[in-house]
Scaffold this active site. Structure first.
Site, PDB file in Angstrom:
ATOM      1  N   LYS A 123     -16.086  -3.041  53.766  1.00 46.74           N
ATOM      2  CA  LYS A 123     -16.898  -2.319  52.796  1.00 46.74           C
ATOM      3  C   LYS A 123     -18.059  -1.595  53.469  1.00 46.74           C
ATOM      4  O   LYS A 123     -18.469  -0.507  53.029  1.00 46.74           O
ATOM      5  CB  LYS A 123     -17.406  -3.280  51.721  1.00 46.74           C
ATOM      6  CG  LYS A 123     -16.291  -3.849  50.846  1.00 46.74           C
ATOM      7  CD  LYS A 123     -15.515  -2.774  50.112  1.00 46.74           C
ATOM      8  CE  LYS A 123     -14.531  -3.346  49.116  1.00 46.74           C
ATOM      9  NZ  LYS A 123     -13.816  -2.292  48.356  1.00 46.74           N
ATOM     10  N   ALA A 133     -14.423 -10.135  56.958  1.00 47.62           N
ATOM     11  CA  ALA A 133     -13.470  -9.020  56.882  1.00 47.62           C
ATOM     12  C   ALA A 133     -13.821  -8.098  55.726  1.00 47.62           C
ATOM     13  O   ALA A 133     -13.882  -6.869  55.880  1.00 47.62           O
ATOM     14  CB  ALA A 133     -12.050  -9.556  56.730  1.00 47.62           C
ATOM     15  N   TYR A 134     -14.060  -8.676  54.568  1.00 45.16           N
ATOM     16  CA  TYR A 134     -14.405  -7.890  53.382  1.00 45.16           C
ATOM     17  C   TYR A 134     -15.721  -7.149  53.604  1.00 45.16           C
ATOM     18  O   TYR A 134     -15.828  -5.952  53.320  1.00 45.16           O
ATOM     19  CB  TYR A 134     -14.505  -8.817  52.173  1.00 45.16           C
ATOM     20  CG  TYR A 134     -14.786  -8.132  50.870  1.00 45.16           C
ATOM     21  CD1 TYR A 134     -13.784  -7.463  50.179  1.00 45.16           C
ATOM     22  CD2 TYR A 134     -16.065  -8.152  50.308  1.00 45.16           C
ATOM     23  CE1 TYR A 134     -14.043  -6.839  48.969  1.00 45.16           C
ATOM     24  CE2 TYR A 134     -16.338  -7.524  49.103  1.00 45.16           C
ATOM     25  CZ  TYR A 134     -15.315  -6.867  48.438  1.00 45.16           C
ATOM     26  OH  TYR A 134     -15.574  -6.244  47.237  1.00 45.16           O
ATOM     27  N   SER A 135     -16.725  -7.836  54.127  1.00 45.23           N
ATOM     28  CA  SER A 135     -18.021  -7.215  54.359  1.00 45.23           C
ATOM     29  C   SER A 135     -17.909  -6.077  55.368  1.00 45.23           C
ATOM     30  O   SER A 135     -18.498  -5.007  55.185  1.00 45.23           O
ATOM     31  CB  SER A 135     -19.026  -8.260  54.854  1.00 45.23           C
ATOM     32  OG  SER A 135     -19.206  -9.285  53.902  1.00 45.23           O
TER      33      SER A 135
END
Length: 249
Positions: free
Chosen positions: A160, A155-157
């Protein structure tokens, strides 16, 4: 001795400005003359940060995942501090670590909502005014994870990576308006976000950095200060790594 830029008579919004990288950005821009609007969901921490900064700094409690709240915060900021010429989109969360096929859907949506939608909402709100005035600087905080993808942080990757794509699109769309849009892609920087992830994940991130250490909030703030300044004049839609040698492209 760090370089000094002239932010006299400019107002900067720093989202997530109450702590960590956001607070370092606020301190750096304020030192060089900018009025600072600390936008943070934590009202008490935001007020404390603004008080620490001193004159021409104010805190606004705002949930950047709520576009109506962003618009209201922008109106309140400009009424108090003047037109916004700098936006540093920094607010974000890491989310829990875990494989993508088993990632809690509520956490997926929370990370995407803050780390991507919150950035877009800020840009969408400030761009018309910046373009009408013929000047503006937007700096989005992406991550090396958005370029390489971190295991157990889909999710974070993904969020971003999307911030990088958004930055590149906006940089092209605003060419000729006097507004420049760039982003930074730090490797891991030791902040409160580390409290959200496991020691094993932290060590995995450290092991990928050739310099063998995490970055500092001041190192990230220094490049953001330049990108926020008029001395940054031929860079737009670009990604600037702050990775201790980790970045490979």
């Amino acid at each position: 001795m760090t370089a000094r830029y002239d932010f006299t008579n400019q107002t900067a919004v720093v989202t997530g400005g109450a702590r960590g990288i956001g607070l370092a950005i606020a301190q750096r821009l304020h030192r060089d003359g900018a009025a600072i609007a600390v936008w943070d969901l934590d009202a008490a921490a935001g007020e404390a940060a603004a008080a620490e900064l001193g004159g021409r700094a104010a805190a606004f409690a705002v949930d950047v995942t709520d576009y109506a709240a962003v618009e209201a915060a922008l109106a309140a900021t400009e009424a108090r501090l003047g037109p916004v010429s700098i936006l540093c989109n920094n607010a974000g969360i890491a989310g829990p670590a875990g494989p993508a096929w088993d990632y809690p859907l509520e956490d997926w949506h929370a990370v995407i909502d803050l780390d991507l939608n919150g950035v877009y909402y800020g840009c969408r709100a400030v761009l018309p005014g910046m373009m009408a005035r013929g000047y503006g600087r937007i700096v989005n905080t992406a991550s090396i994870a958005g370029k390489e993808g971190n295991a157990n942080a889909a999710a974070y990757s993904a969020a971003k990576a999307a911030v990088i794509g958004l930055t590149k699109s906006l940089g092209k769309e605003t060419v000729g308006t006097g507004v420049l849009v760039n982003c930074v892609a730090p490797a891991a920087v030791e902040t409160d976000i580390f409290k959200q992830i496991t020691e094993a994940h932290i060590e995995m991130m450290r092991s990928k950095i050739p310099m063998g250490r995490f970055g500092t909030v001041e190192e990230v703030a220094n490049i953001i200060a330049w990108l926020s300044s008029s001395e940054c004049s031929f860079q737009t839609g670009a990604v600037f790594d702050v990775s201790g040698g980790r970045a490979t492209y």
